[in-house]
Design an enzyme around this catalytic site. Structure first.
Site, mmCIF file in Angstrom:
data_model
loop_
_atom_site.group_PDB
_atom_site.id
_atom_site.type_symbol
_atom_site.label_atom_id
_atom_site.label_comp_id
_atom_site.label_asym_id
_atom_site.label_seq_id
_atom_site.Cartn_x
_atom_site.Cartn_y
_atom_site.Cartn_z
ATOM 1 N N ALA A 1 0.855 -1.195 0.000
ATOM 2 C CA ALA A 1 0.000 0.000 0.000
ATOM 3 C C ALA A 1 0.882 1.233 0.000
ATOM 4 C CB ALA A 1 -0.893 0.009 1.242
ATOM 5 N N LYS A 2 0.308 2.370 -0.222
ATOM 6 C CA LYS A 2 1.040 3.633 -0.083
ATOM 7 C C LYS A 2 0.037 4.743 0.142
ATOM 8 C CE LYS A 2 5.411 4.886 -0.436
ATOM 9 N NZ LYS A 2 6.576 4.020 -0.194
#
Ligand code: GLU
Length: 428
Positions: A117-118
């Protein structure tokens, strides 16, 4: 899931500097080499979830400003999503998407049980007070609170976020959920659930990469020169670790430009200067050069630790090094890969090279769950082992499939994620 094979990787025609397209270009290549199942191909190239939030806050002068924020979860087949949050005036959803996917492959390459994720908030921390950054952080956290959590998605620091920002996220999450949940983020201050060695972990992992790459290329580090682009947490740490073991750092840069000294820079004094003045401007131990000149400087090892898209099809042929160790995420565009191959430059790709940060994030998350904290020596020893093992596995793949380190790393990552995705099957 369908079992048919893709015939050939789709042709992509997108701007070279679009990081998500850069990720997909490498993904396609590796997927084709792996003869990845078509159904899995579709699943793995698509982010699972993208959340956009508006972040209205009141600035110190009383005015209201609304910032854009994102959290993208690319894939959670291997475990809770994991990845940093960056505060940058240039951040956009394509960048966050690419960074989220890179986290998926990165976690898989170093075998930590996380997905990718980011997050990002479009703001310039240079223009904001600490109080304003805190407000942005708390409001952003409450905006994404439903999709994060120790078993869902665990943020960490990235560009222009730090331990303090992680402490605010942890506090906001804990206040909302009526408990103390240190495992909701990593990269926290020590004593608040943080791990020894987390701050230096990315740089320390790069050191293992430099050693392994030099061994493979039969390069004597004692005689080598190194150029480091970037002098933030990652660039600064790898420069000081190399300096400590007697390696000559010939040039280093910050956002405004670089500084060069053929006989080697005094890294501790240089970092002390940056700490004090927030810039390397005014440091007297070398000559000033532009960031572009710095990249083309003759050296044995180049370590880009700044932003994306630094090495492109436009400038790759002017590089003058034997090894590149990618400390930043996405410093090389897909268009530059073939040029670097033709020049026989040995590239240790971002998803392998800079994975030390997430490895120690995983150790931090484990320590938070245990409530038992390790000594720095244990953290560093385990980090070194994980990085060394990952390097050797990827290197073996380059030999077996006659591909470069980047394609081999993607193959390693995609193969692992695909395996777990297949085991889990499709819900419902
Ligand atoms: N932001 C770092 C990276 O890009 C660390 C991510 C993490 O520890 O979750 O790898």
């Amino acid at each position: 899931m369908s079992v048919s094979q893709p015939s050939s990787p789709p042709v992509r025609e997108a701007p070279e500097n679009n990081p998500f397209e850069a990720m997909l270009a490498r993904f396609d290549l590796a997927a084709a080499k792996l003869e990845l199942d078509e159904g899995l191909y579709k699943i793995l190239q698509t982010p699972e979830r993208e959340l956009k939030v508006a972040i209205p806050i009141q600035l110190e002068d009383g005015s209201i400003q609304v910032y854009d924020g994102w959290r993208v979860q690319h894939n959670s087949a291997m475990g809770p999503c994991k990845g940093g949050i960056r505060y940058s005036p240039y951040v956009n959803v394509d960048e966050v998407r690419a960074l989220a996917a890179w986290m998926t492959w990165k976690c898989a390459v170093v075998a930590v049980p996380f997905g990718g994720a980011k997050g990002g908030v479009c703001c310039n921390v240079r223009d904001l007070s600490q109080r304003e950054i805190e407000r942005i952080t708390r409001r952003y956290t409450s905006g994404i609170i439903d999709i994060i959590g120790p078993d869902r998605d665990v943020p960490a620091p990235d560009m222009y976020t730090n331990e303090q920002v992680m402490a605010w996220i942890m506090d906001t999450y804990s206040m909302h959920t009526r408990g103390i949940h240190t495992g909701v983020v990593t990269g926290k201050p020590w004593g608040l659930g943080g791990s020894m060695g987390r701050r230096e972990a990315t740089g320390r992992g790069l050191l293992t990469m430099v050693r392994e790459a030099s061994r493979v290329k039969k390069l004597d580090l004692a005689k080598a020169t190194v150029v480091v682009q970037g002098s933030g947490n990652v660039g600064g740490t790898i420069a000081s670790l190399l300096h400590e073991i007697g390696v000559r750092i010939k040039a280093i840069s910050d956002i405004d430009g670089g500084i060069v000294n053929e006989s080697g820079l005094d890294i501790p004094s240089l970092l002390a200067h940056i700490e004090k003045h927030r810039t390397l401007d005014g440091f007297e131990g070398g000559e000033l050069v532009s960031n572009e000149e710095l990249l083309h400087m003759p050296c044995e090892i180049l370590v880009p630790c700044a932003a994306e898209n630094q090495i492109t099809s436009e400038n790759a042929d002017r590089l003058n090094c034997q090894i590149i160790v990618e400390g930043a995420n996405g410093p090389t565009t897909a268009g530059a890969d073939a040029i670097l191959d033709a020049m026989d430059i040995f590239v240790i790709p971002d998803i392998l090279a800079n994975a030390g940060g997430v490895v120690v994030s995983y150790f931090e998350w484990c320590q938070d769950r245990m409530g038992y904290f390790w000594e720095e020596r244990d953290v560093n020893t385990r980090l070194h082992k994980s990085m060394q093992k990952a390097f050797r596995q990827v290197y073996r793949r380059t030999r077996k499939h006659s591909v470069n380190m980047r394609t081999a790393a993607y193959m390693e990552g995609i193969d692992r994620v695909a395996y777990y995705q297949k085991l889990r099957g499709l819900y419902p």
